[in-house]
Design a protein around this motif. Structure first.
Motif, PDB file in Angstrom:
ATOM      1  N   GLU A 145       0.815  -1.210   0.000  1.00  0.00           N
ATOM      2  CA  GLU A 145       0.000   0.000   0.000  1.00  0.00           C
ATOM      3  C   GLU A 145       0.853   1.268   0.000  1.00  0.00           C
ATOM      4  N   LEU A 146       2.075   1.194   0.507  1.00  0.00           N
ATOM      5  CA  LEU A 146       3.004   2.322   0.363  1.00  0.00           C
ATOM      6  C   LEU A 146       3.294   2.572  -1.108  1.00  0.00           C
ATOM      7  N   VAL A 147       3.490   1.489  -1.846  1.00  0.00           N
ATOM      8  CA  VAL A 147       3.738   1.610  -3.282  1.00  0.00           C
ATOM      9  C   VAL A 147       2.497   2.143  -3.991  1.00  0.00           C
ATOM     10  N   ASN A 148       1.313   1.626  -3.626  1.00  0.00           N
ATOM     11  CA  ASN A 148       0.068   2.143  -4.212  1.00  0.00           C
ATOM     12  C   ASN A 148      -0.074   3.638  -3.952  1.00  0.00           C
ATOM     13  N   TYR A 149       0.254   4.043  -2.735  1.00  0.00           N
ATOM     14  CA  TYR A 149       0.163   5.460  -2.366  1.00  0.00           C
ATOM     15  C   TYR A 149       1.016   6.314  -3.297  1.00  0.00           C
ATOM     16  N   ILE A 150       2.209   5.848  -3.581  1.00  0.00           N
ATOM     17  CA  ILE A 150       3.157   6.593  -4.421  1.00  0.00           C
ATOM     18  C   ILE A 150       2.716   6.624  -5.883  1.00  0.00           C
ATOM     19  N   GLU A 151       2.199   5.505  -6.355  1.00  0.00           N
ATOM     20  CA  GLU A 151       2.002   5.317  -7.797  1.00  0.00           C
ATOM     21  C   GLU A 151       0.991   6.274  -8.426  1.00  0.00           C
ATOM     22  N   HIS A 152      -0.018   6.695  -7.667  1.00  0.00           N
ATOM     23  CA  HIS A 152      -1.071   7.529  -8.277  1.00  0.00           C
ATOM     24  C   HIS A 152      -1.392   8.765  -7.445  1.00  0.00           C
ATOM     25  N   TYR A 153      -0.517   9.123  -6.514  1.00  0.00           N
ATOM     26  CA  TYR A 153      -0.791  10.220  -5.598  1.00  0.00           C
ATOM     27  C   TYR A 153      -1.189  11.498  -6.341  1.00  0.00           C
ATOM     28  N   GLY A 154      -2.384  12.024  -6.019  1.00  0.00           N
ATOM     29  CA  GLY A 154      -2.826  13.313  -6.521  1.00  0.00           C
ATOM     30  C   GLY A 154      -3.243  13.349  -7.977  1.00  0.00           C
ATOM     31  N   LEU A 155      -3.138  12.245  -8.691  1.00  0.00           N
ATOM     32  CA  LEU A 155      -3.473  12.214 -10.120  1.00  0.00           C
ATOM     33  C   LEU A 155      -4.955  11.891 -10.280  1.00  0.00           C
ATOM     34  N   GLU A 156      -5.617  12.628 -11.161  1.00  0.00           N
ATOM     35  CA  GLU A 156      -7.062  12.481 -11.301  1.00  0.00           C
ATOM     36  C   GLU A 156      -7.462  12.417 -12.775  1.00  0.00           C
ATOM     37  N   ARG A 157      -8.390  11.519 -13.058  1.00  0.00           N
ATOM     38  CA  ARG A 157      -9.004  11.483 -14.396  1.00  0.00           C
ATOM     39  C   ARG A 157     -10.210  12.417 -14.407  1.00  0.00           C
ATOM     40  N   LYS A 158     -10.340  13.191 -15.449  1.00  0.00           N
ATOM     41  CA  LYS A 158     -11.420  14.176 -15.544  1.00  0.00           C
ATOM     42  C   LYS A 158     -12.699  13.519 -16.053  1.00  0.00           C
ATOM     43  N   MET A 159     -13.828  14.135 -15.685  1.00  0.00           N
ATOM     44  CA  MET A 159     -15.129  13.688 -16.182  1.00  0.00           C
ATOM     45  C   MET A 159     -15.368  14.284 -17.560  1.00  0.00           C
ATOM     46  N   VAL A 160     -15.728  13.430 -18.513  1.00  0.00           N
ATOM     47  CA  VAL A 160     -16.019  13.867 -19.877  1.00  0.00           C
ATOM     48  C   VAL A 160     -17.348  13.245 -20.291  1.00  0.00           C
ATOM     49  N   GLY A 161     -18.377  14.085 -20.432  1.00  0.00           N
ATOM     50  CA  GLY A 161     -19.688  13.587 -20.827  1.00  0.00           C
ATOM     51  C   GLY A 161     -20.291  12.603 -19.851  1.00  0.00           C
ATOM     52  N   GLY A 162     -20.037  12.813 -18.574  1.00  0.00           N
ATOM     53  CA  GLY A 162     -20.608  11.944 -17.550  1.00  0.00           C
ATOM     54  C   GLY A 162     -19.792  10.702 -17.254  1.00  0.00           C
ATOM     55  N   PHE A 163     -18.658  10.539 -17.942  1.00  0.00           N
ATOM     56  CA  PHE A 163     -17.786   9.393 -17.714  1.00  0.00           C
ATOM     57  C   PHE A 163     -16.358   9.880 -17.471  1.00  0.00           C
ATOM     58  N   TYR A 164     -15.596   9.053 -16.760  1.00  0.00           N
ATOM     59  CA  TYR A 164     -14.195   9.398 -16.564  1.00  0.00           C
ATOM     60  C   TYR A 164     -13.428   9.189 -17.869  1.00  0.00           C
ATOM     61  N   GLU A 165     -12.507  10.101 -18.135  1.00  0.00           N
ATOM     62  CA  GLU A 165     -11.687   9.965 -19.325  1.00  0.00           C
ATOM     63  C   GLU A 165     -10.906   8.656 -19.290  1.00  0.00           C
ATOM     64  N   LYS A 166     -10.448   8.226 -20.446  1.00  0.00           N
ATOM     65  CA  LYS A 166      -9.666   7.007 -20.568  1.00  0.00           C
ATOM     66  C   LYS A 166      -8.357   7.146 -19.784  1.00  0.00           C
ATOM     67  N   VAL A 167      -7.899   6.043 -19.224  1.00  0.00           N
ATOM     68  CA  VAL A 167      -6.615   6.056 -18.514  1.00  0.00           C
ATOM     69  C   VAL A 167      -5.497   6.348 -19.513  1.00  0.00           C
ATOM     70  N   THR A 168      -4.644   7.289 -19.153  1.00  0.00           N
ATOM     71  CA  THR A 168      -3.525   7.676 -20.010  1.00  0.00           C
ATOM     72  C   THR A 168      -2.216   7.543 -19.220  1.00  0.00           C
ATOM     73  N   PRO A 169      -1.074   7.704 -19.896  1.00  0.00           N
ATOM     74  CA  PRO A 169       0.214   7.684 -19.182  1.00  0.00           C
ATOM     75  C   PRO A 169       0.334   8.765 -18.113  1.00  0.00           C
ATOM     76  N   ASN A 170      -0.546   9.782 -18.161  1.00  0.00           N
ATOM     77  CA  ASN A 170      -0.496  10.872 -17.187  1.00  0.00           C
ATOM     78  C   ASN A 170      -1.097  10.501 -15.835  1.00  0.00           C
ATOM     79  N   HIS A 171      -1.642   9.298 -15.724  1.00  0.00           N
ATOM     80  CA  HIS A 171      -2.352   8.928 -14.496  1.00  0.00           C
ATOM     81  C   HIS A 171      -1.560   7.988 -13.591  1.00  0.00           C
ATOM     82  N   SER A 172      -0.274   7.845 -13.856  1.00  0.00           N
ATOM     83  CA  SER A 172       0.606   7.042 -12.995  1.00  0.00           C
ATOM     84  C   SER A 172       1.953   7.729 -12.869  1.00  0.00           C
TER      85      SER A 172
END
Length: 359
Positions: free
Chosen positions: A246-273
């Protein structure tokens, strides 16, 4: 490309043996090496952003030699657990030696969860079985369900218990991800059973098995050695192991968010890790730090994971970042400005797209 560097992780169980037989404070050798020496090696040995060519990828992808370090880990971890249980039950340990042994075996268990992470994404039943064996020794078998069916779909959203939010300390994140992940796994399995027309209270419910099996191992070790202390030791080393995950999980995506687009979350991109190109930790963690490529292609084998130029980069490897995450004021002072810079960059890109559409 040599497979030998990926055997470096086996140094840690060897250091556990060295620490015990040397005695005293030497039982903390594994802990010191993992979070003292490895971060220094990352700084000295530098980065590796190089990707394989398509031709080389095809050749390396099918080579059996890259599977062997993964396949050997489950029997080694089980042997280490039985050996350490014997030591706890039959040998006089000082408090320092006992605590050091818990951390040493627990760090090995945490590395094992990382190996199971690689194996559970494979299509072969044999490799999934090996992943289950590892997770059964760390009381974290629900990870088989929650990681694949939950985290990979909900990553970088408020719905994901394994994605840390900006301003959330690890000590706040830990109960949310540990208990939230377990509850999520039950919900996901309930949904699967309902959709397949099977009863929740049946042998088809994997979460029942994933709960009973670790409890059974805990009880069996206690009965085998006729010692409650061994069962307690099993629980503590498990807690250290999944806390490391869980320390690793905490680091891997800290503060990164996918935006809502048309009522759905945007596709996962390299910017989300968050990625870390540091060579040494990548060897110990089977290139887990090339995390963006893993989320883009979950079935891609560790030896051919790619580095993405546009991915957010951490200041140092995961081993060093784990130390930083344990001191929230330092963590926030380093990471929050990086998160803000990424968000600003994303806003600028969004504005540029709007302008281009208008033109």
């Amino acid at each position: 490309m040599s497979v030998l560097p990926y055997y470096l992780s086996y140094l840690l169980p060897l250091l556990t043996l060295f620490g015990y037989y040397t005695g005293g404070w030497w039982n903390f050798t594994t802990l010191s090496f993992a979070f003292g020496f490895i971060p220094l090696l990352d700084l000295v040995c530098g980065e590796d952003d190089e990707n394989l060519t398509k031709e080389k990828e095809k050749a390396v992808d099918k080579q059996l030699k890259y599977k062997i370090p993964l396949w050997l880990w489950p029997p080694m971890q089980i042997a280490l657990l039985i050996w350490s249980s014997y030591i706890v039950n039959n040998k006089p340990l000082t408090r320092v030696e006992y605590i050091g042994l818990i951390f040493s075996v627990g760090i090995g268990a945490g590395l094992g969860i990382n190996v199971s992470h690689e194996l559970l994404h494979k299509r072969q039943w044999f490799e999934k079985l090996l992943a289950q064996l590892i997770l059964s020794t760390t009381c974290y078998m629900h990870f088989m369900i929650e990681h694949r069916e939950g985290h990979h779909w909900k990553v970088a959203t408020p719905e994901d218990p394994a994605s840390a939010r900006k301003g959330e300390s690890f000590y706040q994140f830990w109960p949310r991800t540990v208990f939230g992940g377990y509850i999520s796994a039950w919900n996901l399995e309930s949904k699967r059973l309902s959709e397949s027309g099977k009863s929740f209270w049946s042998l088809h419910n994997m979460m029942i098995w994933y709960t009973i099996i670790p409890l059974g191992i805990c009880a069996s070790l206690g009965l085998l050695f006729q010692s409650l202390q061994v069962s307690i030791f099993f629980i503590w080393q498990s807690v250290v192991g999944f806390t490391l995950l869980e320390l690793v999980n905490y680091i891997e995506h800290y503060g990164l968010e996918r935006k809502m687009v048309g009522g759905f979350y945007e596709k996962v991109t390299p910017n989300h890790s968050w990625n870390a190109p540091f060579k040494v930790t990548n060897y110990f963690l089977f290139k887990l730090q090339r995390h963006s490529d893993h989320h883009a292609y979950p079935f891609r084998k560790y030896q051919i994971l790619r580095s993405w130029e546009q991915s957010p980069k951490l200041p140092t490897g995961y081993a060093g970042m784990i130390l930083l995450s344990l001191i929230p004021p330092l963590w926030f002072s380093v990471m929050d400005p990086l998160v803000d810079a990424l968000n600003k960059e994303g806003q600028n890109e969004a504005e540029e797209k709007k302008i281009r559409k208008i033109k």
